[in-house]
Design a protein around this motif. Structure first.
Motif, PDB file in Angstrom:
ATOM      1  N   ASP A 119       0.871  -1.168   0.000  1.00 23.96           N
ATOM      2  CA  ASP A 119       0.000   0.000   0.000  1.00 23.96           C
ATOM      3  C   ASP A 119       0.905   1.213   0.000  1.00 23.96           C
ATOM      4  OD1 ASP A 119      -3.037   0.897   0.612  1.00 23.96           O
ATOM      5  OD2 ASP A 119      -1.590   2.303   1.445  1.00 23.96           O
ATOM      6  N   SER A 275      -9.958   8.399   7.255  1.00 22.89           N
ATOM      7  CA  SER A 275      -8.855   7.812   6.490  1.00 22.89           C
ATOM      8  C   SER A 275      -7.565   7.705   7.285  1.00 22.89           C
ATOM      9  CB  SER A 275      -8.583   8.578   5.190  1.00 22.89           C
ATOM     10  OG  SER A 275      -7.734   9.684   5.434  1.00 22.89           O
ATOM     11  N   CYS A 276      -6.583   7.076   6.639  1.00 25.82           N
ATOM     12  CA  CYS A 276      -5.279   6.909   7.285  1.00 25.82           C
ATOM     13  C   CYS A 276      -4.566   8.247   7.435  1.00 25.82           C
ATOM     14  CB  CYS A 276      -4.419   5.912   6.510  1.00 25.82           C
ATOM     15  SG  CYS A 276      -4.172   6.348   4.784  1.00 25.82           S
ATOM     16  N   CYS A 339     -12.764   6.746   0.540  1.00 20.81           N
ATOM     17  CA  CYS A 339     -11.475   7.375   0.210  1.00 20.81           C
ATOM     18  C   CYS A 339     -10.993   7.063  -1.196  1.00 20.81           C
ATOM     19  CB  CYS A 339     -10.432   6.949   1.232  1.00 20.81           C
ATOM     20  SG  CYS A 339      -8.768   7.493   0.832  1.00 20.81           S
ATOM     21  N   PHE A 340     -11.092   5.806  -1.611  1.00 16.94           N
ATOM     22  CA  PHE A 340     -10.571   5.481  -2.952  1.00 16.94           C
ATOM     23  C   PHE A 340     -11.678   5.088  -3.919  1.00 16.94           C
ATOM     24  CE2 PHE A 340     -10.191   0.759  -3.439  1.00 16.94           C
ATOM     25  CZ  PHE A 340     -10.823   0.421  -2.261  1.00 16.94           C
ATOM     26  N   ASN A 358      -6.175  11.764   1.210  1.00 14.99           N
ATOM     27  CA  ASN A 358      -4.874  12.161   0.674  1.00 14.99           C
ATOM     28  C   ASN A 358      -4.780  12.277  -0.849  1.00 14.99           C
ATOM     29  OD1 ASN A 358      -4.878   9.379   0.080  1.00 14.99           O
ATOM     30  ND2 ASN A 358      -3.927   8.940   2.052  1.00 14.99           N
ATOM     31  N   ARG A 364     -11.166   9.653  -8.258  1.00 14.52           N
ATOM     32  CA  ARG A 364     -10.723   9.007  -7.016  1.00 14.52           C
ATOM     33  C   ARG A 364     -11.901   8.597  -6.125  1.00 14.52           C
ATOM     34  NH1 ARG A 364      -6.497   6.346  -4.276  1.00 14.52           N
ATOM     35  NH2 ARG A 364      -6.687   6.740  -2.070  1.00 14.52           N
TER      36      ARG A 364
HETATM   37  S1  SF4 Z   1      -7.818   3.785   0.695  1.00  9.01           S
HETATM   38 FE1  SF4 Z   1      -7.552   5.759   1.732  1.00  9.01          FE
HETATM   39  S2  SF4 Z   1      -7.786   5.305   3.910  1.00  9.01           S
HETATM   40 FE2  SF4 Z   1      -7.448   3.361   2.878  1.00  9.01          FE
HETATM   41  S3  SF4 Z   1      -5.234   3.041   3.066  1.00  9.01           S
HETATM   42 FE3  SF4 Z   1      -5.617   4.024   1.064  1.00  9.01          FE
HETATM   43  S4  SF4 Z   1      -5.392   6.191   1.427  1.00  9.01           S
HETATM   44 FE4  SF4 Z   1      -5.614   5.213   3.440  1.00  9.01          FE
END
Ligand code: SF4
Lengths: 401, 166
Positions: A119, A275-276, A339-340, A358, A364
């Motif tokens: 990732d 999100s992260c 998020c994605f 991000n 996206r």
């Molecule tokens: S999809 Fe978004 S929240 Fe999930 S790991 Fe990727 S950037 Fe982070």
């Protein structure tokens, strides 16, 4: 050697390493999730060995599409579940949270350890002094077999921080400002090293937000040092934190940075918080504080996603969940959420989304026409209340009536 | 490694992984991915027209965006022999090499036209067109070892001595 080179040298069992050198490093942890993991599993099967290098050091997290939105997504979960059973590795499922947050909470590493993950945001670990490197699925498969990774020692760009943020300015504004400055490929193959007295004033949550977006500049590693200054770096950039102002990344690039002031008034139809990048307790607190006693604008969908079950639990202990629900926002299960663009809140052509995530590339979060602005939790929450962008520093919180 | 010979396809800067392989095709089986190669780019019919050995010549930051490994797999499955770009996003470059698809770094867009026939000596980092030779940045020792083995999985099998046991 700078601190990153020292850690790489240690992991490679070498006295000394230098920029550009090919080295083979031991890894502490190998990580994948429900989108990249199945391919890693498939590639691992081709190696045809009976065991992974150390089952306690292989972690899979079902976070990207949970609960499954399609049959195919559910099949991907099963691939990881079967693999876990067969090889005795570690699995997080049932909405325990986003991979990068899970790792930070449950696999507290030693300073300078190396984590590789299939990732691109694995670099988040640099926020707590662990060298996190994003790789592809085949590389994860190879590392599951060998416990090592081959790397080229990166050139290090030091970002020296002094001072502290003014009110309503956050770590997200800092990292967006840096991305605007370096561009989306300005640090390709390099490592960013954060040093300076300004680092001490940043919490672990804030540091993780900054490290998380290192990859948005192309960086391989995005690492916080405890040192004030480091040696043997290629370049040093000085940043005075009190000079940072609230900014957003405008469509369609994380490097398209403008002050929030400049976009003030732009109407917003959806707000995504989590999100992260910004789904931790301090982010949830910032959102709850903006929403407390208010209601979001009637034309706005607001989706809030805690980064982990632990964050969610802490939110319950405080009254954040109630505040967020009472304001009219929707709380989703911990995970990646929209998020994605896989599920749980996709945007249509006409949507204008403010997101604490991000990436804002075309498509996206659904439609390629939808406009995504990346912002801090406080900027995003204020936009949700007003239905348009407001500068979070304005005393009235942006002119509520 | 053999010399790769093929026709040139020109692409510009920042060709992201969504252009190389649109997200909707991610769930397709590997051997089907070739059909979607470059479908998100301005050359929508690339996959239909590309021939085995053809070479992509691109600008900077090729393969930026997500870490999806299906993107280089799609190019490889479509028959692309090599990608030569001014620069690559790091994860794409590694993914390509790990699945055994050679990539070289040098900006040659000015020197070639679409459809030119060129040949590439990956091991030496040389590109030939008619009587002219162009030089790419040399590949790292690790990258070469991986390509020579036919990809990272094959390399790991060799290094772990799995071949003998199976
Ligand atoms: S999809 Fe978004 S929240 Fe999930 S790991 Fe990727 S950037 Fe982070």
């Amino acid at each position: 050697m700078n601190i990153i080179e020292k850690h790489l040298a240690k992991a490679a069992d070498l006295e000394k390493v230098s920029v550009g050198e090919d080295i083979r490093c031991k890894v502490r942890l190998v990580v994948a999730h429900d989108v990249t993991g199945p391919m890693a599993v498939e590639q691992f099967a081709k190696i045809k060995i009976e065991e992974v290098f150390d089952p306690q050091r292989v972690v899979m997290v079902i976070d990207h599409i949970y609960p499954a939105s399609t049959v195919q997504a559910r099949n991907m979960h099963w691939i990881l579940k079967d693999f876990t059973k067969r090889y005795g590795t570690i699995l997080y499922e049932h909405g325990q949270g986003v991979v990068h947050q899970i790792i930070s909470e449950n696999h507290a590493q030693n300073y300078g350890d190396i984590i590789i993950g299939a990732d691109s945001h694995t670099c988040t670990a640099g926020g707590y002094g662990v060298i996190g490197i994003g790789v592809g699925s085949t590389e994860v498969a190879a590392a599951m077999a060998t416990g090592t990774i081959d790397l080229e020692v990166p050139e290090v760009v030091e970002v020296n921080l002094t001072g502290s943020f003014k009110p309503f300015v956050t770590a997200k504004d800092l990292v967006l400002t840096l991305i605007g400055r370096f561009g989306t490929d300005g640090l390709t193959d390099k490592a960013i090293l954060f040093t300076g007295p300004g680092v001490r004033g940043l919490s672990k949550d804030e540091r993780m937000t900054v490290s998380n977006m290192g990859i948005e500049m192309g960086a391989m590693i995005s690492f916080f040092a405890d040192e004030d200054k480091d040696e043997g770096v290629a370049q040093t950039v000085a940043i005075e934190l009190s000079e940072i102002i609230p900014v957003v990344a405008c469509p369609y690039s994380p490097a398209n940075i403008k002050p929030v002031q400049e976009v003030a008034g732009t109407e917003v139809t959806q707000v995504v918080a989590g999100s992260c990048t910004n789904g931790r307790l301090s982010d949830m607190k910032a959102i709850a504080e903006v929403l407390r006693g208010k209601h979001i604008h009637p034309d706005v969908n607001m989706i809030v996603i805690p980064a982990s079950a632990r964050v969610y639990e802490e939110m319950e202990k405080h009254d954040y969940c109630k505040v967020i629900r009472d304001a009219g926002a929707v709380l989703l299960n911990p995970g990646c959420g929209p998020c994605f663009g896989a599920h749980q809140g996709l945007a249509a052509d006409r949507d204008v989304v403010v997101s604490t995530t991000n990436r804002n590339f075309p498509g996206r979060m659904g439609s390629r026409e939808a406009k995504i602005y990346l912002a801090s939790p406080v900027t995003a929450a204020k936009a949700a209340v007003h239905g348009r962008f407001v500068d979070p520093r304005e005393p009235s919180g942006g002119g509520e009536n | 490694m053999d010399i790769i010979k093929g026709r040139v396809w020109i692409f510009q800067d920042n060709v992201d992984t969504d252009q190389i392989l649109p997200g909707y095709a991610m769930a397709e089986p590997f051997n089907e991915l070739g059909k979607y190669a470059m479908k998100g780019s301005e050359k929508v019919d690339f996959a239909k027209r590309v021939r085995v050995g053809d070479i992509i010549v691109a600008g900077k930051n090729f393969g930026c965006g997500s870490s999806r490994e299906q993107a280089p797999v799609a190019l490889k499955e479509a028959g692309v022999g090599s990608v030569i770009a001014a620069s690559f996003a790091r994860i794409f470059r590694r993914n390509a090499i790990n699945i055994g698809m050679p990539v070289l770094e040098v900006d040659l867009r000015e020197h070639f036209n679409e459809g030119d026939t060129i040949s590439v000596d990956i091991a030496k980092g040389l590109i030939f067109k008619d009587n002219t030779t162009f030089y790419a940045a040399p590949l790292s020792k690790n990258a070469l070892a991986t390509l020579e083995a036919g990809g990272l999985i094959e390399r790991v099998r060799k290094e772990l001595g799995v071949e003998k046991r199976w």
